[in-house]
Design a protein around this motif. Structure first.
Motif, mmCIF file in Angstrom:
data_model
loop_
_atom_site.group_PDB
_atom_site.id
_atom_site.type_symbol
_atom_site.label_atom_id
_atom_site.label_comp_id
_atom_site.label_asym_id
_atom_site.label_seq_id
_atom_site.Cartn_x
_atom_site.Cartn_y
_atom_site.Cartn_z
ATOM 1 N N ASP A 106 0.741 -1.102 -0.281
ATOM 2 C CA ASP A 106 0.059 -0.117 -0.236
ATOM 3 C C ASP A 106 1.062 1.195 0.051
ATOM 4 O OD1 ASP A 106 -2.578 -1.248 -0.052
ATOM 5 O OD2 ASP A 106 -2.395 -1.400 2.145
ATOM 6 N N LYS B 266 -2.722 -6.814 -5.803
ATOM 7 C CA LYS B 266 -3.666 -5.822 -6.427
ATOM 8 C C LYS B 266 -3.696 -5.631 -7.780
ATOM 9 C CE LYS B 266 -3.283 -3.225 -1.998
ATOM 10 N NZ LYS B 266 -4.830 -3.273 -1.382
ATOM 11 N N LEU C 209 2.282 2.049 -3.375
ATOM 12 C CA LEU C 209 1.584 2.210 -4.330
ATOM 13 C C LEU C 209 0.868 3.880 -4.100
ATOM 14 C CD1 LEU C 209 -0.738 -0.811 -4.789
ATOM 15 C CD2 LEU C 209 0.891 0.148 -6.303
ATOM 16 N N THR D 3 1.305 0.583 -12.188
ATOM 17 C CA THR D 3 1.619 1.690 -11.343
ATOM 18 C C THR D 3 2.995 1.669 -10.810
ATOM 19 O OG1 THR D 3 -0.535 1.635 -10.866
ATOM 20 C CG2 THR D 3 1.007 2.945 -9.250
ATOM 21 N N ASP E 82 1.034 -7.526 -8.807
ATOM 22 C CA ASP E 82 -0.018 -7.123 -9.532
ATOM 23 C C ASP E 82 -0.997 -8.486 -9.202
ATOM 24 O OD1 ASP E 82 -0.900 -5.551 -11.709
ATOM 25 O OD2 ASP E 82 -1.168 -7.331 -12.949
ATOM 26 N N ALA F 100 -1.263 -2.970 -10.056
ATOM 27 C CA ALA F 100 -0.166 -2.710 -9.073
ATOM 28 C C ALA F 100 1.056 -2.397 -10.010
ATOM 29 C CB ALA F 100 0.067 -3.684 -8.038
#
Length: 271
Positions: A119, A153, A122, A159, A150, A156
């Motif tokens: 978290d 999430k 990200l 990102t 990935d 991810a």
């Protein structure tokens, strides 16, 4: 006769051959600098000459060898670079000699732990530094971590790849950000990033230089298992003796003392 017996007999023959003066040139991944330096210092070289070793990003070192650099043994932070050098050269021996692990190195005020790491990574405001994929295995391992993210999430990976700043491992393309300091030190001293994925073996030395940095080992769902490999590029007896020393109990203990996981030794027997 089984192939492994032929190999063992060949090593015995080489190690029992009367020593002759020779020169050993080792090229190595930068992450192995301290360990390889000590291994060369403690290597029982007999009458041999040890050339100064050369260190850098594994992929760039491999390219130098392919372009004609005179090297006897190449030690990489992965297995892929040695395997590429052995392609079409069945006489070149590729050897797994140690393992490593990945940690997240960060500013201590971020409060990273294994449960919140993904978290935090990200978070759009968090700046991530990585090494350069392709040129340096550490960068490639970092991208593998992003791929694992990935699965936890969706989205991810894209990102993380988009926000990662490739600040080391690219040779002349990624010069140190602070003159006179190591590449990773420079990243944090120049405030270029907040967190970086790095080999756990490198953390103690970095925290000694910058005690304010914190580190955590990657959680199981994100972790990858870096493997360090060597390739013997010719049949010099001194090169084969050096590799045998690396794989010996003494050599593996040296690697352990530098934060690597030995692959050819066992824990000392309890008294």
């Amino acid at each position: 006769m089984p192939r492994y017996m032929i190999g063992l007999l060949a090593i015995v023959l080489i190690l029992s051959t009367p020593a002759r003066a020779d020169t050993l040139k080792v090229m190595s991944a930068g992450s192995l600098r301290a360990a390889i330096t000590e291994l060369l210092h403690r290597f029982p070289r007999q009458s041999d000459t040890i050339d100064p070793p050369e260190f850098g990003a594994s992929g760039l070192m491999r390219q130098k060898i392919e372009n004609g650099a005179a090297v006897d043994v190449f030690a990489s932070a992965d297995m892929e670079q040695p395997r590429q050098l052995a392609t079409a050269h069945p006489e070149r021996l590729v050897i797994l000699f140690a393992r490593n692990s990945l940690c997240a190195l960060s500013r201590s005020n971020l409060g990273l732990d294994q449960t919140n790491l993904l978290d935090k990574l990200l978070d759009p405001t968090l700046r991530i530094a990585t090494s350069t994929p392709g040129s340096d295995p550490l960068g490639t391992y970092s991208w593998e971590v992003f791929a694992r993210a990935d699965a936890l999430k969706p989205g991810a990976r894209a990102t993380l790849e988009a926000k990662a700043k490739k600040l080391v491992g690219g040779g002349e393309k990624t010069p140190p950000l602070v003159p006179g300091k190591g590449a990773v030190e420079g990243i944090f001293q120049s405030d270029a990033a907040d967190v970086m994925l790095i080999y756990c073996s490198a953390v103690p030395a970095l925290q000694k230089e910058m005690p304010s940095l914190a580190s955590i080992k990657l959680p199981p769902a994100l972790t990858v298992d870096p493997a360090d490999g060597m390739v013997v590029l010719n049949d010099k007896p001194v090169a084969l003796r050096f590799v045998a020393f690396v794989m010996s109990e003494t050599g593996q203990d040296i690697l352990r003392s530098h934060g690597f996981e030995p692959v050819a030794s066992v824990a000392p027997a309890k008294p």
